[in-house]
Design a protein around this motif. Sequence first.
Motif, PDB file in Angstrom:
ATOM      1  N   UNK A  71       0.860  -1.226   0.166  1.00 25.70           N
ATOM      2  CA  UNK A  71      -0.081   0.033  -0.082  1.00 25.70           C
ATOM      3  C   UNK A  71       0.764   1.232   0.039  1.00 25.70           C
ATOM      4  N   UNK A  72       1.878   1.400   0.870  1.00 22.32           N
ATOM      5  CA  UNK A  72       2.796   2.392   0.961  1.00 22.32           C
ATOM      6  C   UNK A  72       4.291   1.908   0.468  1.00 22.32           C
ATOM      7  N   UNK A  73       4.809   0.779   1.133  1.00 23.72           N
ATOM      8  CA  UNK A  73       5.989   0.331   0.666  1.00 23.72           C
ATOM      9  C   UNK A  73       5.841  -1.265   0.927  1.00 23.72           C
ATOM     10  N   UNK A  74       6.740  -1.633   0.409  1.00 24.91           N
ATOM     11  CA  UNK A  74       6.727  -3.296   0.211  1.00 24.91           C
ATOM     12  C   UNK A  74       7.629  -3.710   1.510  1.00 24.91           C
ATOM     13  N   UNK A  75       6.867  -4.405   2.623  1.00 24.92           N
ATOM     14  CA  UNK A  75       7.604  -4.626   3.868  1.00 24.92           C
ATOM     15  C   UNK A  75       7.478  -6.112   4.281  1.00 24.92           C
ATOM     16  N   UNK A  76       8.495  -6.443   4.974  1.00 21.19           N
ATOM     17  CA  UNK A  76       7.950  -8.051   5.476  1.00 21.19           C
ATOM     18  C   UNK A  76       6.932  -8.134   6.449  1.00 21.19           C
ATOM     19  N   UNK A  77       5.899  -8.766   6.408  1.00 14.90           N
ATOM     20  CA  UNK A  77       5.030  -9.024   7.473  1.00 14.90           C
ATOM     21  C   UNK A  77       5.258 -10.349   8.443  1.00 14.90           C
ATOM     22  N   UNK A  78       4.855  -9.915   9.578  1.00 17.78           N
ATOM     23  CA  UNK A  78       4.777 -10.891  10.531  1.00 17.78           C
ATOM     24  C   UNK A  78       3.741 -11.885  10.738  1.00 17.78           C
ATOM     25  N   UNK A  79       3.733 -12.762  11.601  1.00 19.54           N
ATOM     26  CA  UNK A  79       2.198 -13.654  11.446  1.00 19.54           C
ATOM     27  C   UNK A  79       1.347 -12.985  12.487  1.00 19.54           C
ATOM     28  N   UNK A  80       1.480 -11.828  13.272  1.00 19.15           N
ATOM     29  CA  UNK A  80       0.722 -11.442  13.977  1.00 19.15           C
ATOM     30  C   UNK A  80      -0.454 -10.530  13.612  1.00 19.15           C
ATOM     31  N   UNK A  81      -1.543 -10.695  14.114  1.00 15.93           N
ATOM     32  CA  UNK A  81      -2.740 -10.030  13.365  1.00 15.93           C
ATOM     33  C   UNK A  81      -3.184  -8.698  14.182  1.00 15.93           C
ATOM     34  N   UNK A  82      -3.430  -7.602  13.532  1.00 18.60           N
ATOM     35  CA  UNK A  82      -3.887  -6.529  14.209  1.00 18.60           C
ATOM     36  C   UNK A  82      -4.972  -6.692  15.230  1.00 18.60           C
ATOM     37  N   UNK A  83      -5.852  -7.651  14.913  1.00 21.97           N
ATOM     38  CA  UNK A  83      -7.151  -7.913  15.767  1.00 21.97           C
ATOM     39  C   UNK A  83      -6.664  -8.899  16.853  1.00 21.97           C
ATOM     40  N   UNK A  84      -5.389  -9.118  17.177  1.00 28.08           N
ATOM     41  CA  UNK A  84      -5.119 -10.145  18.110  1.00 28.08           C
ATOM     42  C   UNK A  84      -4.749  -9.094  19.362  1.00 28.08           C
ATOM     43  N   UNK A  85      -4.475  -7.802  18.987  1.00 24.41           N
ATOM     44  CA  UNK A  85      -3.977  -6.807  19.976  1.00 24.41           C
ATOM     45  C   UNK A  85      -4.879  -5.583  20.267  1.00 24.41           C
ATOM     46  N   UNK A  86      -5.709  -5.044  19.320  1.00 21.07           N
ATOM     47  CA  UNK A  86      -6.690  -3.927  19.800  1.00 21.07           C
ATOM     48  C   UNK A  86      -7.793  -4.316  18.821  1.00 21.07           C
ATOM     49  N   UNK A  87      -9.011  -3.511  19.055  1.00 21.13           N
ATOM     50  CA  UNK A  87     -10.273  -3.678  18.190  1.00 21.13           C
ATOM     51  C   UNK A  87      -9.967  -2.786  17.023  1.00 21.13           C
ATOM     52  N   UNK A  88     -10.493  -3.592  15.808  1.00 22.19           N
ATOM     53  CA  UNK A  88     -10.142  -3.194  14.694  1.00 22.19           C
ATOM     54  C   UNK A  88     -11.276  -2.735  13.843  1.00 22.19           C
ATOM     55  N   UNK A  89     -11.176  -2.262  12.660  1.00 23.69           N
ATOM     56  CA  UNK A  89     -12.319  -2.094  11.525  1.00 23.69           C
ATOM     57  C   UNK A  89     -12.636  -3.964  11.273  1.00 23.69           C
ATOM     58  N   UNK A  90     -13.522  -4.244  10.715  1.00 18.83           N
ATOM     59  CA  UNK A  90     -13.951  -5.390  10.232  1.00 18.83           C
ATOM     60  C   UNK A  90     -12.910  -5.894   9.176  1.00 18.83           C
ATOM     61  N   UNK A  91     -12.739  -5.143   8.147  1.00 22.57           N
ATOM     62  CA  UNK A  91     -12.119  -5.217   7.140  1.00 22.57           C
ATOM     63  C   UNK A  91     -10.621  -5.581   7.341  1.00 22.57           C
TER      64      UNK A  91
END
Length: 474
Positions: free
Chosen positions: A246-266
């Motif tokens: 979306x902005x730059x190509x970066x390596x991704x972890x296996x952690x999910x944003x929703x595991x740590x905070x309330x997120x938008x459904x998408x």
Amino acid sequence: MTPPSPAPANPAARPRIHTDVYRAVWRWHFYAGLLVLPFLIWLAVTGGLFVFKDTIDDAFHRELRFASTSTQPIQPSSQLIAAALNAHPGSFVKYTGPATPGRTAEVGIATAQGRLLVYVDPKEGTVRGALPEGGSVAWTIRKLHSLKYFGSIARGAIEIAAGWAILLVLTGLYLWWPRGRTQGVVSVRGTSTQRVFWRDLHAVTGLFVGAALLFLAITGMPWSVFWGAKANELANGHNFGYPAGVRVQVPMSQARLSDHTTTAWSLQQAQIPQSAPTDQDAHAGHAGHAAAMPASPSPTLADGALGWDAAIAIFDRLGIAQGYTVQPPKGPTGVYSASIYPHDLDQQRVIHIDQYSGLPLVDMGYQDYGPLGRWLEWGINVHLGQEFGVLNQIVLVVACLAIVLLCVSAGTMWWKRRPAKGWGVPPQPQDARSLWGVTALLAVGGVLFPLVGASFLVIALLDRWLCRPAQPAT
């Protein structure tokens, strides 16, 4: 040429095929109502209350949510976190700054007894109190609304109820259709002592609230325990919901944003990117910046070469809306993560910055979602009463009240027409093919919503078994 004869006024004189289809639709409408009405009343009452979640929490937790009127400058967030940890020892999890002047800051802390939200006056640095995470009155109403307190089976029942509500609207529209009638279409006949009054009240109310009920049922599905989870995986799997480029190509972890905070459904399946420490960072990051972080039992507060207050300054410079939540890095490849999901969809934003260099790794807003994601988030925002301000809230409350009236009128109408003994199930079509034809159409929806489809199958089998004609004695 002889003109066609007008349709007979007497329903009994209509062609049998139309009567049979009407009976088949009516029968399924009855079963849907029998199963769904208690759930719809529950969802309408709790949902109508949750529309005013901010007002409710401000009223019940005023001493926690409102800060002093002091003219002092706001203290650095690291000091507010330290004050919260001093009052409630534990591991620091997240920090949410005040969205507007006069509001408190929230510090998330993991303790042995569970997670707490600690409310701190941002100017005086004093702790105003704490609540269990998700323990406010409004969040309690939300968990009652989804039956989250009662486990996955109860939440599955809500998902089934939402699917049957869609069936109620579609079959109800068919039953309402005038077919030459002029009375009881958009007006109510009789008095409250007569069944025709309740029949017309139910039909007319359903006509005007049906679209709202259909919308609420569909937009509520993303939260459902089975369909919502599977749809989220499909929509956001393979890094789709959080495109790495979306902005730059970066390596991704296996952690999910929703595991740590309330997120938008998408973004519930969105992966968190990784920081890229250099050898020097890996050896010196912790020691070189520990002094900049608040004293805490949690070692994660000192992780990263950047430092907490420096990370906050970067997020502020990037222009994210105030009231955003920040999580500290988790481990040497973790990132500082900031996110906010305000009522204004255009201000939804998630930013991850490298914990060593402070460079943004991902900076995503609502405009970066795909078309389906944007549509779903818009539907959810309207469902929550957030998209159009007070008007959105008023429309939803009126719809919720109308849904309760719809259910009450249905129950009263059934009570007045039921036989002395029995359930008062509408008569079967003379030609069973009509019933199975309607059932087959419903099965299409059952494929889209598997839990609902399974319940369709159970009801169809029960209907065939319980209502089969008795065999003559031999």
